[in-house]
Design a protein around this motif. Structure first.
Motif, PDB file in Angstrom:
ATOM      1  N   LEU A 178     -48.718 -33.285-106.204  1.00  0.00           N
ATOM      2  CA  LEU A 178     -49.582 -33.065-105.190  1.00  0.00           C
ATOM      3  C   LEU A 178     -49.721 -34.436-104.459  1.00  0.00           C
ATOM      4  CD1 LEU A 178     -52.859 -32.267-107.329  1.00  0.00           C
ATOM      5  CD2 LEU A 178     -51.621 -30.745-105.747  1.00  0.00           C
ATOM      6  N   GLY A 179     -48.938 -35.463-104.728  1.00  0.00           N
ATOM      7  CA  GLY A 179     -48.877 -36.758-103.777  1.00  0.00           C
ATOM      8  C   GLY A 179     -49.884 -37.456-103.873  1.00  0.00           C
ATOM      9  N   ASP A 180     -50.534 -37.618-105.065  1.00  0.00           N
ATOM     10  CA  ASP A 180     -51.827 -38.481-105.194  1.00  0.00           C
ATOM     11  C   ASP A 180     -51.531 -39.668-105.865  1.00  0.00           C
ATOM     12  OD1 ASP A 180     -53.797 -39.668-106.267  1.00  0.00           O
ATOM     13  OD2 ASP A 180     -55.199 -37.664-106.155  1.00  0.00           O
ATOM     14  N   VAL A 181     -51.185 -40.885-105.324  1.00  0.00           N
ATOM     15  CA  VAL A 181     -50.815 -41.941-105.786  1.00  0.00           C
ATOM     16  C   VAL A 181     -51.783 -42.363-107.073  1.00  0.00           C
ATOM     17  CG1 VAL A 181     -50.206 -44.381-105.807  1.00  0.00           C
ATOM     18  CG2 VAL A 181     -49.527 -42.582-103.983  1.00  0.00           C
ATOM     19  N   GLY A 182     -52.944 -42.632-106.565  1.00  0.00           N
ATOM     20  CA  GLY A 182     -53.815 -42.897-107.721  1.00  0.00           C
ATOM     21  C   GLY A 182     -53.966 -42.107-109.013  1.00  0.00           C
ATOM     22  N   ALA A 215     -39.794 -44.606-117.856  1.00  0.00           N
ATOM     23  CA  ALA A 215     -39.616 -45.858-117.460  1.00  0.00           C
ATOM     24  C   ALA A 215     -39.366 -45.788-115.850  1.00  0.00           C
ATOM     25  CB  ALA A 215     -38.718 -46.850-118.190  1.00  0.00           C
ATOM     26  N   ALA A 216     -38.413 -44.942-115.493  1.00  0.00           N
ATOM     27  CA  ALA A 216     -37.869 -44.653-114.075  1.00  0.00           C
ATOM     28  C   ALA A 216     -39.065 -44.122-113.309  1.00  0.00           C
ATOM     29  CB  ALA A 216     -36.506 -44.126-114.104  1.00  0.00           C
ATOM     30  N   THR A 217     -39.695 -43.224-113.792  1.00  0.00           N
ATOM     31  CA  THR A 217     -40.804 -42.522-113.364  1.00  0.00           C
ATOM     32  C   THR A 217     -41.935 -43.516-112.799  1.00  0.00           C
ATOM     33  OG1 THR A 217     -40.393 -40.406-114.293  1.00  0.00           O
ATOM     34  CG2 THR A 217     -42.397 -40.592-113.263  1.00  0.00           C
ATOM     35  N   LYS A 218     -42.246 -44.250-113.771  1.00  0.00           N
ATOM     36  CA  LYS A 218     -43.393 -45.406-113.684  1.00  0.00           C
ATOM     37  C   LYS A 218     -42.831 -45.959-112.373  1.00  0.00           C
ATOM     38  CE  LYS A 218     -46.420 -48.854-115.882  1.00  0.00           C
ATOM     39  NZ  LYS A 218     -45.973 -49.720-114.649  1.00  0.00           N
ATOM     40  N   GLU A 244     -43.297 -43.662-104.366  1.00  0.00           N
ATOM     41  CA  GLU A 244     -42.247 -42.665-104.256  1.00  0.00           C
ATOM     42  C   GLU A 244     -42.529 -41.402-105.129  1.00  0.00           C
ATOM     43  OE1 GLU A 244     -38.672 -44.254-104.534  1.00  0.00           O
ATOM     44  OE2 GLU A 244     -39.008 -46.384-102.950  1.00  0.00           O
ATOM     45  N   LEU A 245     -43.712 -40.655-104.806  1.00  0.00           N
ATOM     46  CA  LEU A 245     -44.028 -39.708-105.708  1.00  0.00           C
ATOM     47  C   LEU A 245     -43.003 -38.522-105.715  1.00  0.00           C
ATOM     48  CD1 LEU A 245     -47.893 -39.622-105.438  1.00  0.00           C
ATOM     49  CD2 LEU A 245     -46.319 -40.995-106.783  1.00  0.00           C
ATOM     50  N   ALA A 246     -42.703 -38.082-104.707  1.00  0.00           N
ATOM     51  CA  ALA A 246     -41.504 -37.041-104.564  1.00  0.00           C
ATOM     52  C   ALA A 246     -40.282 -37.475-105.472  1.00  0.00           C
ATOM     53  CB  ALA A 246     -41.223 -36.766-103.293  1.00  0.00           C
ATOM     54  N   GLU A 247     -39.803 -38.336-105.498  1.00  0.00           N
ATOM     55  CA  GLU A 247     -38.641 -38.802-106.427  1.00  0.00           C
ATOM     56  C   GLU A 247     -39.076 -38.857-107.680  1.00  0.00           C
ATOM     57  OE1 GLU A 247     -39.700 -40.277-103.572  1.00  0.00           O
ATOM     58  OE2 GLU A 247     -37.884 -40.559-102.002  1.00  0.00           O
ATOM     59  N   ALA A 248     -40.305 -39.489-108.047  1.00  0.00           N
ATOM     60  CA  ALA A 248     -40.941 -39.728-109.572  1.00  0.00           C
ATOM     61  C   ALA A 248     -40.970 -38.229-109.996  1.00  0.00           C
ATOM     62  CB  ALA A 248     -42.171 -40.283-109.603  1.00  0.00           C
TER      63      ALA A 248
END
Length: 236
Positions: A46-50, A96-99, A106-110
């Motif tokens: 969804l692209g929601d950082v929080g 760890a990489a996702t966090k 960088e949510l798309a990459e995460a």
């Protein structure tokens, strides 16, 4: 012969009673962890950082709890798996990489990195002859992604054939999902609605392809992801 058969039945019953506790204990922890994982996937998409940060904290906590208990001592149904350690190490590294990617915004990459977690657990299940509701959902997801990757700009006869092939496979995999619901689906109104919407989206896709109408096909393809995603995040 009868005594041998009875002895075999007794042995199986004894093994079942001896392992039911440890196995179910692990599966309870695993389901909690995997539920938290699904929410991170959903929020990053969804692209929601929080919300992604909060969900990732929950997932990491659940994964750490599972690793602390079972990392060095797998449950009975995985204790003979030769790659248990590798799987746990891989998932921990992916988390760890996702966090780090979420922290960097960088949510798309995460999201892409996080997709590999379900692949790692699916491989674990396959190696050990285990299939869960989530595995069936993941099989459908993989085929859906192939469909969504097709170029719908020009739906000529060749492309329509490709869409029809994907739709047919998705219909089969969806039927497998629907035929074997998760344990918490019984009497669950939320599940009933979500799985009905999921079923409708797949049926609509197949009907559109059979009609041969390019506009109907494009519309139906555009409506398959949301019902799947909502069912996945809640139950898959």
């Amino acid at each position: 012969m009868k005594r041998l058969l009875l002895a075999g039945v007794f042995a199986l019953a004894t093994f079942g009673s001896a392992t039911a506790g440890p196995v179910s204990d692990f599966e309870d922890v695993y389901r909690q962890m995997y539920g938290a994982y699904r929410i991170v996937l959903f929020k990053t998409n969804l692209g929601d950082v929080g919300a992604s940060t909060e969900a990732m904290t929950s997932f990491t906590s659940q994964l750490d709890a599972l690793s602390a208990t079972y990392g060095a001592a797998p449950p009975p149904h995985y204790e003979d798996d030769p790659h248990w350690d590798d799987t746990m190490a891989e998932v921990t590294q992916l988390a760890a990489a996702t966090k780090a990617l979420i922290d960097a915004g960088e949510l798309a990459e995460a999201h892409e990195v996080l997709e590999a977690v379900r692949e790692a657990f699916s491989a674990l299940h396959i190696r050990n002859g285990i299939q869960t509701f989530s595995d069936r959902m993941n099989a459908y997801h993989a085929e859906m992604e192939h469909l969504l990757a097709l170029d719908m700009a020009t739906l000529d006869a060749k492309m329509m054939t490709k869409v029809h092939e994907r739709a047919a496979v998705m219909s089969y995999l969806a039927a497998e999902v629907i035929a074997t619901p998760p344990a918490d689906a019984t009497g669950n109104d939320a599940y009933a609605k979500l799985v009905a919407d999921f079923d409708i989206s797949v049926s609509a896709l197949l009907d559109a392809v059979r009609s041969g109408d390019p506009d109907a096909v494009k519309a139906a393809v555009g409506k398959v992801k949301k019902p799947y995603s909502l069912l996945f995040v809640k139950f898959g």
